[in-house]
Structure formats: C-alpha cells, structure tokens
Design an enzyme around this catalytic site. Structure first.
Site, PDB file in Angstrom:
ATOM      1  N   ASN A  30     -11.137   5.518   2.760  1.00 30.07           N
ATOM      2  CA  ASN A  30     -12.031   4.476   2.938  1.00 30.07           C
ATOM      3  C   ASN A  30     -13.042   4.760   4.188  1.00 30.07           C
ATOM      4  O   ASN A  30     -12.800   4.940   5.096  1.00 30.07           O
ATOM      5  CB  ASN A  30     -11.251   3.273   3.097  1.00 30.07           C
ATOM      6  CG  ASN A  30     -12.310   1.976   3.264  1.00 30.07           C
ATOM      7  OD1 ASN A  30     -13.512   1.989   3.721  1.00 30.07           O
ATOM      8  ND2 ASN A  30     -11.671   0.847   3.374  1.00 30.07           N
TER       9      ASN A  30
ATOM     10  N   HIS B  71     -16.927  -0.379  -3.589  1.00 24.33           N
ATOM     11  CA  HIS B  71     -16.398  -0.102  -2.197  1.00 24.33           C
ATOM     12  C   HIS B  71     -15.254   0.688  -1.999  1.00 24.33           C
ATOM     13  O   HIS B  71     -14.179   0.043  -2.708  1.00 24.33           O
ATOM     14  CB  HIS B  71     -16.613  -0.866  -1.047  1.00 24.33           C
ATOM     15  CG  HIS B  71     -15.904  -0.593   0.339  1.00 24.33           C
ATOM     16  ND1 HIS B  71     -16.228   0.563   0.694  1.00 24.33           N
ATOM     17  CD2 HIS B  71     -15.059  -1.382   1.013  1.00 24.33           C
ATOM     18  CE1 HIS B  71     -15.114   0.392   1.994  1.00 24.33           C
ATOM     19  NE2 HIS B  71     -14.483  -0.521   1.964  1.00 24.33           N
TER      20      HIS B  71
ATOM     21  N   CYS C  48     -17.972  -2.654   6.007  1.00 28.48           N
ATOM     22  CA  CYS C  48     -18.172  -1.918   4.499  1.00 28.48           C
ATOM     23  C   CYS C  48     -19.054  -2.378   3.443  1.00 28.48           C
ATOM     24  O   CYS C  48     -19.184  -1.618   2.621  1.00 28.48           O
ATOM     25  CB  CYS C  48     -16.878  -2.073   4.044  1.00 28.48           C
ATOM     26  SG  CYS C  48     -15.606  -1.367   5.088  1.00 28.48           S
TER      27      CYS C  48
END
Ligand code: UT7
Length: 335
Positions: A286, A256, A114
């Site tokens: 996500n 993020h 990520c």
C-alpha cells in the site's frame, strides 16, 4: 455553445525505490509471518526508501517519466499529492517543479492521504478548466515507511513507498483520456481511524513533548477496512452512473491498493469480474497516494490496461476521504 475544457491524460510514469523488503524480512523483527501477511493483505513484498531518501526524490523520478511519456517536457503547473512531504513547511511541489526544470510554475501539495491522487485529479482539472494552464503534471508520491512505527505490526506490514504521475492537458470531455465526472467526499468525524497524532499545531501549541509513538502513523484496521469497502463501492457506483456506465460493464477497475481482500470485496459488490480488476499490491504493498497512478503505469506498461478500455478508478483513505472517477484509457507511451 461552449464546451468545458477537460483534463486529458497524455503521459504516465512511475517509480519505486530499489530496496525490497519481503514478508520474511519483516517477520524477523515483528511478531508476524509471511502466511499471515499474504492471506490477510495479499502482500508478498514491497519497496522502501533508503536512509536519506525523501518523497521529492521519488516524485521527481515519476514526474520525469510522465513528461517523457507525453513526448514533451513541458508542464504549466505541478500538483503533488502526498502525506509525507519532505518538510512540514513549505510544500514539496515547488521543489519538485524546480528540480524538473519546469520554471516558476504554480506548484502545491494536496493532502488527502490515500485518496490524494483523485483529489489531485480534481485540482489539476480545476487548474485547466480555470485557464491557469493547459498542462498540469500531477504526481502522487509517498515515502510512507518514514511515518510508520516499525514496532506496529498492523501498519508496518502494509505500507510502502513509491510514486506515480500523469501529465494532463486541456482537451475535450469526449476524447479518450478525458477525466470523467469526479465524485469526492470526506467524513472528519472519523479522522481518528487514520492519523499521526503528534507534530501538528494541536500538539505543538500544547507545549508538551509527545509520546514517541504519537509521532507515527496509526490506523484502526478493522473499522477502516469496513469503511473502505462501503465507501469505495458507493462512490464507484455513483461515478460510473454519472459517466453513463454500469459498474459491471467497465473493462478495468483500479482501486487504491489498500488490501487485496478489500479489493475483492469491492469488485464483487460492484459485479466486476476478478480478471478486470487491476492489482499490484502483491509486489508494491500500500503506497498511499501513489497507489493508483503506480497501478495504472504498471498495468499500461505490461498490457493489462490498453487504449480504449473503460476504466473505473476509486480510492479511500484518512480524513476519512474517498473518491472515484472514470475515463477511457488513451494511447500513451509507457516507459
Ligand atoms: O490505505 C488506507 C486505508 N487502509 C485500509 O483500508 C486498510 C484497512 N485494514 C486492513 O487492511 C486490515 O484491517 C489489517 C490488514 C490492518 C488487519 O487485518 P484484519 O484481518 O482486519 O486483522 P485484525 O486487526 O482483525 O486482527 C486479527 C488478528 C488479531 O489477533 P487476535 O485478536 O484475533 O488474536 C491481531 O492481533 O490478527 C492479529 N494481527 C496480526 N497477526 C500477525 C494483526 N496484525 C498482525 C500481523 N501479523 N501483522
């Protein structure tokens, strides 16, 4: 006196696949509920790839939009940040470059889960600083649902698919859009918190067939949550300070999109008011490496992010890996 060649954002684009999965859809096959998912993660729905769609398909769409936004279809290199390459070998970036008609340019993947977009920014800035090229297309794309265990309610409710891209050109460190000092880090001692246990050389050299669930992504949620808050807070502070800013003075904060509660906790610790925090987790979930550029593209398109905004960016993910940087948002076309 020579001036460093900076990487300057001059185009942006994003893409999410058309298929929508709501929390109610997930609750039909998992022991979960819309209420639990919304209150614990901030997610209401997400986009997922259709059968047969791969990461490169998402990446090409986002890349096309970023090239169009820059008003010039050229790029001298392609960097693709992803955890879900089309195949284990070769890298996916060369196929993306070819499909975008960019010719025989350098192209490679970056694997930082990520945090991939920020590691990709460092790679792209390095290509520019080293004189390899003066225009890099950085794409972050993940078909994350392809590695999610549909029976694992802690990950199936969070992760989703999408892609975002920026075109970076050589420029001056002082102009709007110039990527500021990048702070990156990792802690491999905690790699077990986020992993796909099987499918790599460790398992394959053992000659043993893996358990079916070991082929899927897994995450120790609670511990990951704690590290995400801590690392994004500390790195954001460091990146802001290195740019000569105080975190509480930034105009926009883009983290993020891991979990809405994580984003609130980090911005609260940094002293950044909620209205300056950019978020799209409610509608896209996500999306792994794609999360940050997808958020920037959507925010620039709907006016939450405008030219002149002092922007602080941070990410955290498997590895563990993390990073942060700053930039003043430039005048860019959105598509
Ligand atoms: O993107 C890379 C980095 N990723 C992250 O930063 C994600 C970090 N972690 C998280 O976002 C959160 O830890 C999760 C969303 C994964 C889990 O939320 P949580 O608030 O940490 O829940 P938990 O794991 O502590 O579980 C609380 C309860 C448990 O039940 P008991 O033991 O209290 O009875 C779980 O079994 O919630 C239960 N639970 C669920 N219930 C309904 C866990 N997942 C679900 C679910 N639906 N999907």
């Amino acid at each position: 006196m020579s001036t460093r060649r900076a990487a300057v954002v001059c185009g942006i684009g994003s893409y999410v696949p058309p298929d929508v999965v709501t929390n109610e859809d997930l609750a039909r096959s998992l022991d979960t509920s819309d209420d639990w998912i919304r209150s614990r993660t901030g997610i209401a729905r997400r986009r997922v790839v259709a059968p047969g769609t791969a990461t490169s398909d998402l990446a090409v769409e986002a890349g096309l939009r970023a090239l169009k936004s820059a008003g010039d279809g050229r790029a001298g290199a392609v960097v693709l940040a992803t955890t879900t390459p089309d195949q284990p070998c070769p890298a996916t970036a060369p196929q993306v470059a070819a499909r975008l008609g960019l010719g025989e340019v350098p192209a490679f993947d970056v694997a930082a889960v990520c945090s991939g977009f920020l590691y990709g920014l460092a790679s792209a800035a390095g290509l520019i600083a080293a004189g390899v090229t003066d225009r890099v297309l950085l794409i972050a794309a993940d078909a994350f649902t392809t590695i999610i265990n549909p029976k694992d309610r802690t990950t199936a409710v969070i992760f989703a698919d999408g892609a975002g891209a920026v075109l970076l050109r050589a420029g001056s460190p002082r102009e709007p859009g110039a990527v500021g000092p990048l702070v990156l880090g990792s802690d491999g001692g905690l790699s077990h918190l986020i992993e796909v246990p099987a499918g790599g050389s460790r398992q394959r050299s053992s000659g043993r067939e893996p358990a079916p669930e070991d082929r899927f992504f897994r995450m120790v949620g609670r511990d990951t949550y704690r590290h995400a808050v801590e690392r994004m807070t500390v790195t954001s502070t460091e990146a802001a300070e290195r740019a000569g800013w105080r975190p509480c003075d930034v105009d926009r904060f883009a983290a993020h999109q891991a979990n809405a509660r994580i984003l609130e906790a980090v911005s609260e610790r940094l002293g950044i008011p909620g209205e300056r925090r950019l978020s799209n987790i409610a509608t896209v979930g996500n999306t792994g490496a794609a999360s940050l550029p997808l958020l920037l593209a959507e925010s620039a398109a709907d006016g939450r992010l405008t030219a002149g905004h002092r922007l602080l960016l941070t990410a955290f993910g498997g590895g563990l890996s993390w990073g942060a940087t700053t930039l003043v948002w430039p005048e860019v076309q959105t598509t």
